[in-house]
Scaffold this motif. Sequence first.
Motif, short mmCIF file in Angstrom:
data_model
loop_
_atom_site.label_atom_id
_atom_site.label_comp_id
_atom_site.label_asym_id
_atom_site.label_seq_id
_atom_site.Cartn_x
_atom_site.Cartn_y
_atom_site.Cartn_z
N GLN A 82 3.11 0.45 -7.72
CA GLN A 82 1.85 0.74 -7.04
C GLN A 82 1.54 2.23 -7.06
O GLN A 82 0.39 2.63 -7.24
CB GLN A 82 1.90 0.24 -5.59
N PRO A 137 -1.71 1.86 -9.78
CA PRO A 137 -2.36 1.05 -8.74
C PRO A 137 -3.13 -0.12 -9.33
O PRO A 137 -3.70 -0.03 -10.42
CB PRO A 137 -3.32 2.06 -8.07
N SER A 158 0.83 -1.19 0.00
CA SER A 158 0.00 0.00 0.00
C SER A 158 0.87 1.24 0.00
O SER A 158 1.97 1.24 0.54
CB SER A 158 -0.90 0.00 1.24
#
Length: 380
Positions: free
Chosen positions: A130, A134, A27
């Motif tokens: 990411q 994403p 994340s």
Amino acid sequence: MSLRMGSELKLRTGSETKGRPGLGLMSIDTKFEGMHSMSMLAELGKQSTRKGTATSVGPAAVGPSSEATFEPEPKYRTDYRYVPKQDAFYKVHKELRSWYDAYMYCESEGSSLLYPKTEQEWKLFKGLVQEISPNTSDVWVGAHDLFAYDIYVDTDGKEISQYYAPWSPGEPSSGRTNREYCVEVWYDGKLNNNDCFEIYPFVCKRLNRDITFNSACQTPDPEFIPSKDGSRCYKVHKQPKTWTEAFSICNVEQAYLSIINDKEEAEFVGQKVKSVIDGVLGDFNRNHIAVGFHDKFSEGFYKTIHGQNLNSVYHEWATGQPGDKADGEDCGALTADGLLDDVSCTKSRMLFVCERDIEINEERQQTVAEEVDENGEEME
């Protein structure tokens, strides 16, 4: 192994690939090497302003001297990001390409298709992807077994088993049966072998220690040479390409297909190409050089690739040119005599010159003068 630089395919994400979840990436909120966000990567490349010897890797050391010294910020291409902990530059390419095209695209930018060699760099790789893309489910990395079955090597030819190589369970599998010669990071965040012609995003890398920055031309490419006043830089390409391919290659190099502004520049570009053409082998059009003008928008309405009317720059045509309008000759060329001609954009292979505009100031003029003295290359 065609280099499809103009691909505009949509980015494939986890929700678009057989219902699989997105790539097992960290994340953005996950702490990474002391950072609270991957967006803070850019901050790592900034210089310290503390007194002492500052480097881009860590804080300045405060010594007994009252004078501050600073290590210059590492330089590479403006579209790459410097990561001090790796002392390397990285760029995530969101466009989808085959493994072969990804490899060649990185090479064209002066870098290499990334294979993360340590667990730390593996985390960096995942975070970079990411941040830019994403939920991406598949990303090419610089490893393959094209040389020999089940011997997976990186782009330097070294076995990845000596590095960090987290294969997905059951992988690699069926390498020769299904043409799965190339390596990707799969939806589970681990390695998988796959068909090299599948199209995925990828990451390019260049080590800082391998860069010698061409300060006169503001590029890491040493083949660019400055004009006498330092306002432009040129690179002669010795591999013949079509006009369309030449345009794409110059764009990748953060330059543009040379625009001829006047007779002096026409003579200069012609002379530079003539100086190398005898050493170029193969079948190609030796009487033309691809240059930056066209009439693609309207037949007979010639513009430079920067939108200028051709009549406002150099516009001396060869006898009988522009030619037959029915032949699809929509792109520009310079003849061996320094005159203009129109040629096919996709059929005729020629040599070409890439050009860069450089902002001039007093410091740059001194730098150019020093480099011209050193290598003897300049526009007369």
